[in-house]
Design an enzyme around this catalytic site. Sequence first.
Site, PDB file in Angstrom:
ATOM      1  N   GLN A 172      38.493  52.007 -12.921  1.00 16.05           N
ATOM      2  CA  GLN A 172      37.636  52.455 -14.021  1.00 16.05           C
ATOM      3  C   GLN A 172      36.193  52.043 -13.772  1.00 16.05           C
ATOM      4  O   GLN A 172      35.913  50.980 -13.231  1.00 16.05           O
ATOM      5  CB  GLN A 172      38.134  51.913 -15.354  1.00 16.05           C
ATOM      6  N   HIS A 193      37.876  57.124 -14.583  1.00 17.80           N
ATOM      7  CA  HIS A 193      37.889  56.740 -15.985  1.00 17.80           C
ATOM      8  C   HIS A 193      36.671  57.307 -16.708  1.00 17.80           C
ATOM      9  O   HIS A 193      36.778  58.125 -17.588  1.00 17.80           O
ATOM     10  CB  HIS A 193      37.965  55.217 -16.161  1.00 17.80           C
ATOM     11  N   ASP A 221      38.904  59.253 -19.318  1.00 19.37           N
ATOM     12  CA  ASP A 221      39.222  58.827 -20.682  1.00 19.37           C
ATOM     13  C   ASP A 221      38.087  59.307 -21.583  1.00 19.37           C
ATOM     14  O   ASP A 221      36.941  58.867 -21.444  1.00 19.37           O
ATOM     15  CB  ASP A 221      39.349  57.305 -20.745  1.00 19.37           C
ATOM     16  N   LYS A 279      49.666  50.183 -22.520  1.00 19.81           N
ATOM     17  CA  LYS A 279      48.523  49.273 -22.626  1.00 19.81           C
ATOM     18  C   LYS A 279      49.076  47.873 -22.844  1.00 19.81           C
ATOM     19  O   LYS A 279      49.361  47.463 -23.966  1.00 19.81           O
ATOM     20  CB  LYS A 279      47.612  49.718 -23.764  1.00 19.81           C
TER      21      LYS A 279
END
Length: 430
Positions: free
Chosen positions: A171, A193, A235, A328
């Site tokens: 990310q 990301h 994301d 997560k």
Amino acid sequence: MKIKDIVLAPGTGAFFYDDQAAIRAGAKQDGFLYPGKPLTDGMTSIRTPATCLSIGLVLADDMIVWGDMMSVQYSGAGGRDPLFDPEKISGVTRQVVAPRLLHVDANSFRKACAEVLAPTDGARLPLSLEYGISQALLAAAAHIKRQTMAEIICSEFELPLPTSRVPIYAQSGDAREINVDKMILKSVDILPHGLINSRQKFGVGGQTFIEFVQWVAARTQLIGHPGYRPVLHFDVYGWIGLELGLTPQIIADFICRVAESVPDFVLNIESPGDFGSTDAQVENYARIVSLLDGRGSNARIVVDERCNTLEDIRRFAEERATHLVQIKTPDVGSIADTAQAVLICKQNHVGAYVGGSCTETDLSARATVHVSVATEADMMLAKPGMGVDEGMSIVGNEQNRLLAILERKRARAEQSDQISGGPLPPMVLR
């Protein structure tokens, strides 16, 4: 083997806790800060340094094994636990959990987790606490049995020992362009990301986002090695729904448009919209999945918000309400539940992405590598932090070391088998 004492040590996470509600409401960055009033309960500023609390289990042989407790970057959003409070968690640990730890058999990982992390007064313990203590219990079982944590997971869940690596996803944080170049030069499997967490980054009608996706795709071919074709994973923090409308058809149409702009790549879109509740999320994500699949799109959606606990993950997987689940890890709670979540996804033919947060620690990141490899997850997050280099080093090197250990054991088992003329029963190998 018994646990004879515990040690607590305060620490820092690798990034910052952010107030997602305030950022969505238009909070502007000033350098690295977000000046303004926070909107999420428990937060005193929009961006605050991440904290953690380490727990050490002192075993009967005086070995101390550790686990780390912390929250995720966007605590208190999307149905998650509130912001991590080290003092409060320390109190619960000492008053409720410590007595249980001193009476548990640390030799059996899942049984120990079930006993130590049982609800109290009908309420589940804070998930950050479950996460850290389960890491320590996994490390304890591995120490006692002189095995890797991955072998403990394989044994407890009756899985064959793994032989292949899990793709790693990096990310970028806000330093998108520089970090994309780092990822490409390091041939990261899945990237970048992008942290598309504001209207400015998404753009009017999503045009800024589309241009960024196209730039990333082009950049991989410009500076990447010949034949390099990573999965593109973005994301968007619900911004497709926020900008274009919370309608499955509109969201699916936009995702297809993005995918068609990079036809040579597999495209993952995480959190395309937040429908406000788990029920609504399941219903509408299932419709988006159906629409994308019906059009034969090369895009896949990834659920994050409203899919936190093991029960949530089971529901999204069973109802085919996503292509991949971001497990997560601090929000799932016990790391044993993370392993179970991967297996649930696999049983339902849904992708399992063992994620977590940039706010985690090196210790929690390494523990989740063992779970990811043992359960053969489809991808795992390079964590902690947002700098790419650190997360890739911690997660990538831990995976390589683990696979080297397992390969050595496999080779020695085969050698012993040849010498003895018969099979060795303790290891299940593929």
